[in-house]
Design an enzyme around this catalytic site. Structure first.
Site, PDB file in Angstrom:
ATOM      1  N   ASN A   8      -0.407   0.804   1.159  1.00 24.37           N
ATOM      2  CA  ASN A   8       0.250   0.777   2.471  1.00 24.37           C
ATOM      3  C   ASN A   8      -0.751   0.876   3.620  1.00 24.37           C
ATOM      4  O   ASN A   8      -0.470   0.430   4.739  1.00 24.37           O
ATOM      5  CB  ASN A   8       1.255   1.929   2.578  1.00 24.37           C
ATOM      6  CG  ASN A   8       2.658   1.498   2.174  1.00 24.37           C
ATOM      7  OD1 ASN A   8       3.007   0.326   2.286  1.00 24.37           O
ATOM      8  ND2 ASN A   8       3.457   2.430   1.707  1.00 24.37           N
ATOM      9  N   CYS A 308       5.882   4.810  -6.369  1.00 29.92           N
ATOM     10  CA  CYS A 308       5.193   3.523  -6.195  1.00 29.92           C
ATOM     11  C   CYS A 308       3.760   3.705  -5.718  1.00 29.92           C
ATOM     12  O   CYS A 308       3.051   2.716  -5.494  1.00 29.92           O
ATOM     13  CB  CYS A 308       5.963   2.632  -5.208  1.00 29.92           C
ATOM     14  SG  CYS A 308       7.373   1.785  -5.960  1.00 29.92           S
ATOM     15  N   PHE A 309       3.329   4.946  -5.523  1.00 27.88           N
ATOM     16  CA  PHE A 309       1.946   5.260  -5.149  1.00 27.88           C
ATOM     17  C   PHE A 309       1.528   4.563  -3.863  1.00 27.88           C
ATOM     18  O   PHE A 309       0.373   4.163  -3.700  1.00 27.88           O
ATOM     19  CB  PHE A 309       0.975   4.904  -6.284  1.00 27.88           C
ATOM     20  CG  PHE A 309       1.540   5.140  -7.661  1.00 27.88           C
ATOM     21  CD1 PHE A 309       2.055   6.385  -8.001  1.00 27.88           C
ATOM     22  CD2 PHE A 309       1.604   4.122  -8.589  1.00 27.88           C
ATOM     23  CE1 PHE A 309       2.604   6.598  -9.262  1.00 27.88           C
ATOM     24  CE2 PHE A 309       2.156   4.326  -9.837  1.00 27.88           C
ATOM     25  CZ  PHE A 309       2.652   5.575 -10.177  1.00 27.88           C
ATOM     26  N   CYS A 310       2.483   4.389  -2.947  1.00 27.82           N
ATOM     27  CA  CYS A 310       2.234   3.752  -1.649  1.00 27.82           C
ATOM     28  C   CYS A 310       1.691   2.330  -1.808  1.00 27.82           C
ATOM     29  O   CYS A 310       0.909   1.857  -0.984  1.00 27.82           O
ATOM     30  CB  CYS A 310       1.283   4.585  -0.790  1.00 27.82           C
ATOM     31  SG  CYS A 310       1.916   6.224  -0.396  1.00 27.82           S
ATOM     32  N   ASN A 311       2.098   1.665  -2.880  1.00 27.59           N
ATOM     33  CA  ASN A 311       1.674   0.289  -3.121  1.00 27.59           C
ATOM     34  C   ASN A 311       2.916  -0.543  -3.438  1.00 27.59           C
ATOM     35  O   ASN A 311       3.195  -0.876  -4.592  1.00 27.59           O
ATOM     36  CB  ASN A 311       0.689   0.232  -4.298  1.00 27.59           C
ATOM     37  CG  ASN A 311      -0.056  -1.088  -4.375  1.00 27.59           C
ATOM     38  OD1 ASN A 311       0.491  -2.140  -4.072  1.00 27.59           O
ATOM     39  ND2 ASN A 311      -1.309  -1.030  -4.798  1.00 27.59           N
TER      40      ASN A 311
END
Length: 700
Positions: A8, A308-311
């Protein structure tokens, strides 16, 4: 232009570009590994680019003479930026760094044709990759590189570095300035002169100099171990665990682990990522939610990441989530960091484990044992030769229910204020919402949030008592010398409002400032004391699993989370304690619990362990109750008071998780709803519960 597999933080750059009228474009890049080995040298033939749709905001193309951006120094050329990660933080995929030269030289087939005439700059997001494979900028001359010291050393958090090529630095024009970034300024006229060096221009005020000073110790460790040794160590651990995970099978030979983004058959080398991203499946093909995995891992002392691990691009790609899936999930209430881990049968995120230079083979083995014991179905042979599953919650069968022991009501406990202490009584009246006055009050924080012991452990020290004859609620706190007295019958004329408590709307009445001040001082934070006047929950008449009514079957409620009352069996508590005793034999601290640890409303005795799981209706005195099923337990039961201090441990939740887990829930005790017998308008005679009354049960 940026790859779909990006953090992100890179998507955040897109926001600046689009707001200035630029075009943004996401691409998928596939590399032909076979061609790379055949040719040896980098070539555009190695890569296949798939373009997504152009993104634009507004109708105007970015002006060539933009004065508040990076184009003021160049009037004849278009400047383009390509951003990609050296290693994807979701899948662990490592991108070929030869992309840098191919992009900058315009030799990569698939670039947007209308932009090929301009100049390309390249940003490498090496925040993840720097830990094991920092890019060699002599070989791969990127214009910008971002790295994270937290991911390299594990400390300090929130500190990284932006490495800028000197030629690219001259194009950066930052508007904001603060202490350290300005050479001179005059307060009452438009005069400012910024400093010249790029590292000073880009500062946002005082830097974290104490954290920066600690970096030297991290660099010493890296220099001592060497990056190549760290990469080989971590990739070896990851390869070993990845292979073991793929070999895990349920008793029906179905795979347990679904791993995203990396081949598991490869021998460990420096190109293997030290991370493994996966989801877990039950033997029936349904998914274990990542929150369930995280919850159980925490109880086992294992730290991992979920979501989502900022992805978002990589998450959608590997989980097979379409645009319509993502939009409908959001409309269904799913947002980042919430507990909606499976929607319409699809996972909304994943689980990720990461190995570092401090990780050991023992860590890897402990993780594999955790997966094996918690998620893999294991058959056992019974005495009659039939195979049973050890992972199914054992409910008492209906046949054994025909022999009903002498079950009695042992205790009645009322909790007038949500999350505060309750009090025991010998007898108590029932109302339409369950036990009269139970959880009829709560405390709301200054931001509108509902205060519970999870957020405010001090609530556990507040004692409550209701005197029905005096018609008063008494409240005490060790932080207040005076005892608070609140009338039960007083008609409140203060502010009436609506509040949302875990998705349910309530009409509430508040008290004067003296009462709010008393509670604020008792818990050490500002709060508002509120009383439930009515609930606006609609009545649900559908039936759920095992023929039980759904959890929304409540025409009137107090501030309870689900069922109106919680029933706990002394025999079930005794069985739990026997398991706790056996698990504490290896020198661990002896942990035993009583029924009060679970904040029950009624405690029964004379049954057998977990017989209550199969009850559908109860008859106590002349009162009837409907079972809403098992109560899903959380970390709250791991909190207990000791000498005025709130102590948190892993028990009893960890032990319960080993044998009382069903479809992502750890069940202990059952929730009940009171059948008051009213049809809406008529008045029903008040019924009472009395300690010692016989409890009649039915499984029909």
């Amino acid at each position: 232009m940026y790859t779909m597999e990006n953090h992100n933080s890179v998507l955040g750059i897109r926001e600046y570009a689009l707001s200035k009228g630029a075009t943004a474009l996401a691409v998928d890049i596939e590399e032909d590994k076979g061609l790379e080995k055949k040719h040896g040298s980098p070539s555009s033939d190695l890569f296949k680019i798939s373009r997504h749709s152009n993104q634009r905001r507004g109708g105007d193309v970015l002006s060539q003479n933009c004065q508040n951006g990076s184009l003021s120094a160049v009037s004849e050329n278009n400047w383009n930026l390509f951003a990609f990660p050296s290693e994807c933080n979701f899948s662990g995929q490592k991108f070929n760094l030869n992309l840098v030269k191919l992009i900058k030289e315009g030799n990569l087939v698939g670039l947007p044709s209308q932009q090929q005439q301009g100049q390309w700059m390249v940003l490498i997001d090496a925040a993840k990759g720097c830990a094991t494979e920092p890019p060699n900028l002599d070989v791969y001359p990127a214009d910008f590189v971002v790295c994270s010291f937290y991911k390299i050393f594990g400390y300090p958090t929130g500190l990284g570095a932006l490495i800028v090529k000197n030629e690219a630095a001259s194009l950066l024009n930052k508007t904001y300035f603060s202490g350290g970034t300005v050479a001179a300024s005059i307060a009452d006229i438009d005069f400012v002169q910024k400093r010249k060096s790029i590292e000073q221009v880009l500062e946002d005020g005082t830097i974290s100099f104490l954290s920066i000073a600690s970096l030297q110790h991290g660099f010493k460790i890296i220099e001592m171990l060497t990056t190549s040794a760290i990469a080989l160590h971590t990739s070896s651990l990851a390869t070993y665990v990845r292979k073991k995970m793929l070999y895990m099978k349920h008793r029906n030979k179905k795979n347990v682990c679904i791993i995203y983004g990396q081949e598991a058959s490869k021998v460990a080398d420096l190109k293997t990522s030290p991370t493994i991203t996966f989801n877990l499946k039950r033997e029936d093909g349904t998914w274990f939610g990542y929150r369930e995995v995280e919850k159980l891992a925490s109880l086992s002392g294992i730290h991992l990441r979920t979501g989502c691990f900022c992805n978002p691009g990589a998450c959608a790609k590997y989980l097979g989530l379409s645009h319509s899936d993502l939009v409908s999930n959001f409309e269904a209430g799913h947002v980042c960091w919430d507990d909606n881990d499976v929607i319409k049968g699809k996972p909304t995120g994943a689980v990720r484990i990461s190995f570092g230079y401090i990780s050991t083979y023992q860590d890897a083995e402990e993780f594999l044992k955790f997966l094996q014991s918690s998620f893999v179905s294991k058959p056992i042979a019974s005495s009659n030769g039939h195979t049973l599953s050890m992972n199914t919650l054992n409910l008492v069968d209906n046949q054994s229910q025909q022999v009903v022991p002498d079950v009695r009501l042992k205790s009645i406990i009322i909790y007038p204020v949500k999350s505060c202490q309750g009090f025991s009584v010998q007898s108590w009246p029932l109302a339409a919402g369950g036990l009269k006055y139970d959880r009829e009050w709560l405390l709301q924080g200054s931001g509108g949030e509902i205060l519970t012991q999870k957020k405010v452990p001090e609530l556990a020290s507040i004692r409550t008592l209701i005197n029905l004859e005096l018609g008063k609620l008494f409240v005490e706190s060790p932080k207040r010398k005076d005892k608070l007295q609140i009338s039960l019958l007083e008609n409140l004329t203060h502010l009436t409002a609506e509040v949302d408590v875990y998705g349910q709307r309530y009409e509430v009445e508040s008290y004067d400032e003296n009462v709010n001040t008393w509670f604020s001082e008792a818990i050490g934070r500002h709060c508002t004391f509120m009383r439930c006047s009515s609930s606006k929950k609609s009545l649900c008449t559908s039936t759920g699993q095992n023929g039980r009514l759904c959890r929304d079957t409540r025409s009137k409620l107090s501030f309870v989370n689900e069922g109106q009352l919680l029933l706990i069996s002394e025999e079930s508590v005794s069985d739990l304690n026997s398991r706790l005793s056996s698990s504490n034999g290896n020198g661990k601290q002896h942990v035993l619990v009583d029924a009060m640890r679970f904040r029950p409303n009624i405690v029964i005795s004379g049954s057998t362990p977990y017989r209550e799981d199969n009850w559908k209706r109860l008859h106590i005195g002349d009162a009837y109750f409907t079972s809403m099923g098992g109560c899903n337990r959380c970390q709250m039961i791991n909190l207990h008071q000791n000498a005025g201090q709130v102590i948190k441990s892993k028990e009893p939740l960890a032990t319960l998780a080993s044998y009382r887990r069903e479809k992502g829930k750890i069940l202990f005790g059952v929730l009940l709803n009171y059948e008051d017998g009213s049809s809406g308008e008529e008045t029903v005679a008040e019924r009472w519960l009395q300690v010692g009354q016989e409890v009649h049960t039915s499984t029909e």
